[in-house]
Design a protein around this motif. Structure first.
Motif, PDB file in Angstrom:
ATOM      1  N   GLY A  45      58.480  -1.683   9.156  1.00  0.00           N
ATOM      2  CA  GLY A  45      57.226  -1.446   9.845  1.00  0.00           C
ATOM      3  C   GLY A  45      56.641  -2.704  10.444  1.00  0.00           C
ATOM      4  N   ASN A 102      58.387  -6.178  20.337  1.00  0.00           N
ATOM      5  CA  ASN A 102      56.942  -6.015  20.254  1.00  0.00           C
ATOM      6  C   ASN A 102      56.220  -7.355  20.236  1.00  0.00           C
ATOM      7  N   ASN A 161      48.466  -0.344  16.721  1.00  0.00           N
ATOM      8  CA  ASN A 161      48.910   0.570  15.670  1.00  0.00           C
ATOM      9  C   ASN A 161      47.785   1.561  15.384  1.00  0.00           C
ATOM     10  N   VAL A 171      50.467   9.219   9.112  1.00  0.00           N
ATOM     11  CA  VAL A 171      51.592   8.931  10.002  1.00  0.00           C
ATOM     12  C   VAL A 171      51.160   7.780  10.897  1.00  0.00           C
ATOM     13  N   PHE A 172      52.031   6.824  11.059  1.00  0.00           N
ATOM     14  CA  PHE A 172      51.674   5.637  11.837  1.00  0.00           C
ATOM     15  C   PHE A 172      52.375   5.655  13.191  1.00  0.00           C
ATOM     16  N   PHE A 173      51.632   5.271  14.187  1.00  0.00           N
ATOM     17  CA  PHE A 173      52.176   5.187  15.539  1.00  0.00           C
ATOM     18  C   PHE A 173      51.848   3.822  16.132  1.00  0.00           C
ATOM     19  N   LYS A 174      52.722   3.412  16.987  1.00  0.00           N
ATOM     20  CA  LYS A 174      52.424   2.210  17.771  1.00  0.00           C
ATOM     21  C   LYS A 174      52.469   2.616  19.236  1.00  0.00           C
ATOM     22  N   ILE A 175      51.365   2.486  19.918  1.00  0.00           N
ATOM     23  CA  ILE A 175      51.337   2.944  21.313  1.00  0.00           C
ATOM     24  C   ILE A 175      50.649   1.914  22.191  1.00  0.00           C
ATOM     25  N   LYS A 176      50.916   2.044  23.462  1.00  0.00           N
ATOM     26  CA  LYS A 176      50.260   1.161  24.425  1.00  0.00           C
ATOM     27  C   LYS A 176      48.804   1.585  24.596  1.00  0.00           C
ATOM     28  N   LEU A 191      50.649  11.091  21.842  1.00  0.00           N
ATOM     29  CA  LEU A 191      50.602  10.860  20.399  1.00  0.00           C
ATOM     30  C   LEU A 191      50.376  12.184  19.659  1.00  0.00           C
ATOM     31  N   GLU A 230      40.814   0.162  18.351  1.00  0.00           N
ATOM     32  CA  GLU A 230      41.287  -1.149  17.913  1.00  0.00           C
ATOM     33  C   GLU A 230      42.534  -0.971  17.062  1.00  0.00           C
ATOM     34  N   ASN A 275      44.971  -0.635  14.161  1.00  0.00           N
ATOM     35  CA  ASN A 275      44.853  -0.023  12.826  1.00  0.00           C
ATOM     36  C   ASN A 275      43.704   0.972  12.710  1.00  0.00           C
ATOM     37  N   ASP A 276      43.209   1.461  13.821  1.00  0.00           N
ATOM     38  CA  ASP A 276      42.189   2.515  13.773  1.00  0.00           C
ATOM     39  C   ASP A 276      42.816   3.820  13.280  1.00  0.00           C
ATOM     40  N   THR A 290      56.778   7.985  10.276  1.00  0.00           N
ATOM     41  CA  THR A 290      56.978   8.441   8.919  1.00  0.00           C
ATOM     42  C   THR A 290      55.675   8.979   8.365  1.00  0.00           C
ATOM     43  N   THR A 291      55.779   9.717   7.295  1.00  0.00           N
ATOM     44  CA  THR A 291      54.586  10.226   6.636  1.00  0.00           C
ATOM     45  C   THR A 291      54.468   9.569   5.282  1.00  0.00           C
ATOM     46  N   GLN A 339      54.635   1.235   7.837  1.00  0.00           N
ATOM     47  CA  GLN A 339      54.499   1.316   9.284  1.00  0.00           C
ATOM     48  C   GLN A 339      55.852   1.445   9.959  1.00  0.00           C
ATOM     49  N   ILE A 340      56.207   2.652  10.196  1.00  0.00           N
ATOM     50  CA  ILE A 340      57.427   2.906  10.951  1.00  0.00           C
ATOM     51  C   ILE A 340      57.018   3.710  12.165  1.00  0.00           C
ATOM     52  N   PHE A 341      57.522   3.364  13.303  1.00  0.00           N
ATOM     53  CA  PHE A 341      56.946   3.843  14.541  1.00  0.00           C
ATOM     54  C   PHE A 341      57.815   4.904  15.200  1.00  0.00           C
ATOM     55  N   PRO A 342      57.213   5.705  16.047  1.00  0.00           N
ATOM     56  CA  PRO A 342      57.990   6.754  16.688  1.00  0.00           C
ATOM     57  C   PRO A 342      59.035   6.194  17.637  1.00  0.00           C
ATOM     58  N   MET A 381      57.486   8.594  22.966  1.00  0.00           N
ATOM     59  CA  MET A 381      56.146   8.145  23.296  1.00  0.00           C
ATOM     60  C   MET A 381      56.056   7.484  24.663  1.00  0.00           C
TER      61      MET A 381
END
Lengths: 101, 718
Positions: A7, A13, A25, A36-41, A49, A85, A87-88, B11-12, B21-24, B29
């Motif tokens: 992660g 990145n 994030n 569930v964690f996402f990383k997006i622009k 998302l 921001e 980690n929101d 991931t959940t 923190q593992i990302f899609p 996306m």
């Protein structure tokens, strides 16, 4: 375990993207507390998302609602337009209906 | 080729586990890289090489597979846009969905073909029927592997020699989406009083915006007797909140919060999750706000109004369906928050303190909730059951008014951007595509006939008109194509417009007779023209041919044709309504369901009950079997009800236990009701559709026109 699997930010990145395309994030938390964690622009529409989350948890995207700071997220919203921001948290609410008890 | 994005990026985690923190995956996306992925894809490495589909295949392969089944924009343009008016959505005709009454192979592998597609887009879009959703899902699940195996097309089970392109799956999905939407809006249309139906001309059927984040399709719950959804409740609260903000009396003292407030209260109590949202409420109270009103969702099926009065240090609720101690658990959660947020202050529970209506129905608690809050703030009179319908319409008007302010005319509709390269709005006719199914071949025949005749005579149609009238006459003005097509489309609305008058058979009969009377003379008027009136009476044979062909494509002919279609359909409807069996057992809702979702050739001989054919003899019949059968065999709309039929077996009076007898009884009753009307309508409609699709009416019309023209000019005698 690779850096990505832990992660942590990958090499890609770490490369500084152009202005306006910064990635952040975002944590999506279901009503039962699952995360569930996402990383997006910053410029990515949050509908993507939402779809990715719904697909991940196996639900119809129309059966759940996404709240950021108590406000419903619209399809057109992006992290930038919502001033999100790093980690929101985005909360997931189940769609409700009512008529009688 | 190295797999890109190896490893999951989504991931959940359980609430207690530390976040990981593992990302899609990038492709899910970030669509920007899709073209790059496609460039990297070499079919010879993957297709027909015995590869097995896995979710961790390289992004290029997954993207290529996805792009193969993507709906072309030219096809997408044939569907009505989400912001098209409801009335336009109702006017389109959709191909029927196959069900078990029509034999078709349910083996997915038999649908895949290694042959390339051999039909054009118009052929695909004029399929006589489409498979049911569960089977489409099955095809979708099998598609990726089939594509790796070399599948290039789908077998058309209505025409085994035809091979359909791979995007047909996406096409099926789009049609089904429209089906669902059309069914809901038809219900709303029938529910709406006639004098208010003009609203549907200005109401888009599924635009998404801040006032309708779920899309305006959700508003069908408001304009029907359906239960009110959370999205509508929130929009009601937004309206009340704006009125509070505009009122100086309340602006400084009162807060209105949407459902999010309850959500965060419960989340705080159950998971201990704090939120900025709740912090802001506390700040507002410390800044002088004394009252907080919000809706409460209780027991997963009921809305009520809630109030916290910070000045009186009390809280209470207004429950239209009041039972003592209703929201006990929420009150416990709320108390926990109040104690934590306002330490040292004890709040009193005033119970059912707000003035509210007494609910005697099982539908309108959402309306009563908003009304209770309005009563508490503005002194609005309490709603009675009889006023609920008007209240729903009033809310719709408010929503539409707000949507108009949100969506300025110049604003791009979000959904359009999302869906891709649509043309200009005015370039797209919602019913254009569906009309093509019957008119494309028609148009071809007409133009061919006209061209052949013109080549023969070297006389342009305009010249024919000039000769005939001895003075220059304009070519019929460029018609509003949409108008013509609308006339020609046998719309769902037209078919159903009378059905909501089921309480008045006389009125219905009168209306249909009137429509038939109006339609038939229009058709006869031109066929019984006197020789002197006939425009081609001085023409030579080739000219007459040209003229006849040209005449066929003019507005007058189209109007005639539309009238004849109308008359034909009215006759079918009337026949149905005069069926005593159908009248005895079927109400308008089932009629709608069957008209919208007919089984095209599912004719069961009268007097035979379908029940024995699907009860699985010799196998255990349990709840899931019965639910499956019920889903498969019954129309989705419940007879004598506004609600959609739920496939679940009702067990309420059996102590929650599955009873085979009860389930069988329920299933038998539902299926009989479904089948009766399904057979009556589907058979007749199937015949009619086949007749239209065969082009015979058109052939007959052209032949009649030509022979009539030649006959009047005396060419036949010569």
């Amino acid at each position: 375990m690779s850096q990505e699997e832990q992660g942590l930010p990958t090499q890609d990145n770490d490369v500084k993207p152009e202005e306006g395309n910064n990635t952040i994030n975002i944590k999506v938390v279901s009503s039962t507390g699952e995360e569930v964690f996402f990383k997006i622009k910053q410029s990515t529409k949050l509908i993507k998302l939402q779809s990715a989350y719904a697909s991940k948890v196996g639900k119809d995207v129309n059966s759940i609602r996404f709240l950021y700071d108590g406000v419903r997220i619209n399809d057109d919203d992006t992290p930038a337009t919502l001033d999100m921001e790093d980690n929101d948290t985005i909360d997931v609410m189940v769609e409700q209906v009512g008529g009688t008890s | 080729m190295a797999p890109a994005n190896s490893g999951d990026r989504v991931t959940t985690n359980s609430n207690k586990a530390p976040p990981r923190q593992i990302f899609p995956r990038r492709s899910s996306m970030e669509g920007a890289s899709e073209s790059e992925d496609l460039a990297d894809f070499d079919p010879s490495d993957w297709i027909g090489q015995g590869k097995v589909w896995r979710d961790d295949l390289p992004a290029a392969v997954r993207t290529a597979c996805k792009s193969e089944r993507a709906l072309p924009s030219s096809v997408r343009r044939r569907f009505p846009m989400p912001h098209a008016p409801v009335s336009e959505l109702l006017s389109i005709r959709l191909p029927p969905i196959l069900d078990d009454a029509v034999p078709f192979s349910r083996r997915a592998s038999s649908w895949f073909s290694l042959d390339p597609p051999n039909c054009v887009e118009d052929d695909v879009c004029s399929l006589p029927s489409i498979p049911p959703l569960d089977f489409v899902r099955e095809l979708e699940a099998s598609f990726s592997q089939a594509w790796l195996n070399g599948t290039q097309s789908f077998v058309d089970h209505t025409n085994p020699n035809r091979r359909l392109p791979l995007w047909i799956l996406a096409y099926f999905r789009e049609v089904m989406t429209l089906y669902t939407a059309q069914r809901k809006w038809v219900e709303s249309h029938l529910w709406m009083p006639e004098e208010e139906r003009y609203l549907f001309d200005n109401l888009s059927w599924n635009t998404k915006h801040a006032g309708a984040p779920d899309g305006q399709l959700d508003w069908t719950r408001l304009v029907s007797d359906a239960w009110i959804s959370g999205g509508i409740i929130d929009e009601m609260m937004r309206d009340i909140s704006s009125r509070v903000s505009d009122d100086p009396t309340f602006a400084s003292t009162t807060m209105i919060r949407p459902l999010a407030f309850q959500f965060y209260i419960e989340k705080l109590a159950v998971y201990g999750t704090t939120s900025k949202y709740m912090d802001k409420v506390v700040v507002e109270v410390k800044n002088g706000k004394t009252r907080l009103l919000f809706p409460l969702h209780y027991n997963s099926n009921h809305w009520m109004a809630f109030i916290i009065d910070f000045s009186k240090r009390a809280f209470g609720f207004g429950d239209s369906y009041y039972r003592t101690g209703n929201p006990k658990r929420f009150i416990r959660y709320l108390t926990q928050w109040l104690v934590a947020a306002f330490p040292g202050i004890a709040f009193t529970n005033l119970d059912d303190v707000l003035a509210h209506s007494i609910q005697t129905d099982f539908l309108h608690c959402g309306l009563y909730t908003a009304n209770t809050i309005e009563k508490a703030l503005f002194g609005t009179s309490l709603l009675t059951e009889n006023e609920c319908k008007a209240a729903r319409i009033q809310w719709l008007k408010k929503f539409m008014s707000r949507a108009a302010t949100i969506l300025s005319p110049d604003e791009t509709f979000p959904i359009i951007e999302e869906m891709g390269d649509f043309g200009a709005v005015e370039d797209i006719s919602a019913d254009a595509y569906f009309v093509q199914r019957t008119s494309m071949s028609t148009g071809d025949i007409l133009s061919l006939t006209a061209r052949a005749a013109l080549n023969d005579s070297e006389v342009a149609p305009t010249t024919c008109l000039q000769v005939n009238n001895e003075s220059p006459q304009p070519v019929p003005p460029a018609r509003d194509e949409k108008e013509v097509k609308k006339k020609r489309t046998i719309s769902a609305l037209d078919r159903l417009s009378d059905d909501d008058r089921e309480n008045s058979d006389d009125e219905r009969g009168h209306t249909k007779r009137k429509r038939t009377r109006e339609a038939v003379p229009r058709a006869q008027k031109t066929t019984e023209r006197q020789p002197d009136d006939f425009p081609g009476s001085h023409l030579s044979a080739p000219q007459a041919l040209a003229h006849a062909s040209h005449h066929v494509v003019t507005e007058e002919y189209l109007a005639e044709k539309a009238a004849e279609d109308e008359a034909e359909l009215a006759e079918i409807e009337e026949r149905l309504q005069n069926n005593p069996d159908a009248k005895a057992t079927v109400s308008g809702r089932m009629l709608i369901a069957n008209l919208l979702n007919p089984a095209p050739t599912g004719h069961t001989p009268p007097g035979t009950t379908p029940i024995p054919t699907f009860l699985t003899h010799g196998k255990p019949v349990n709840r899931s079997v019965m639910v499956e059968q019920r889903t498969r065999h019954c129309a989705k709309t419940r007879v004598h009800s506004e609600a959609e039929r739920k496939p679940e077996i009702h067990v309420d009076y059996l102590g929650g236990k599955f009873s085979l007898n009860h389930a069988a009884h329920q299933l038998k009753e539902s299926v009989e009701q479904s089948e009766l009307l399904r057979n009556d309508t589907a058979f007749q409609k199937g015949r009619y559709r086949r007749w239209i699709a065969s082009g015979r009416p058109l052939e007959w019309q052209i032949g009649r026109k030509i022979s009539l023209t030649l006959g009047k000019t005396g060419c036949l005698q010569k």
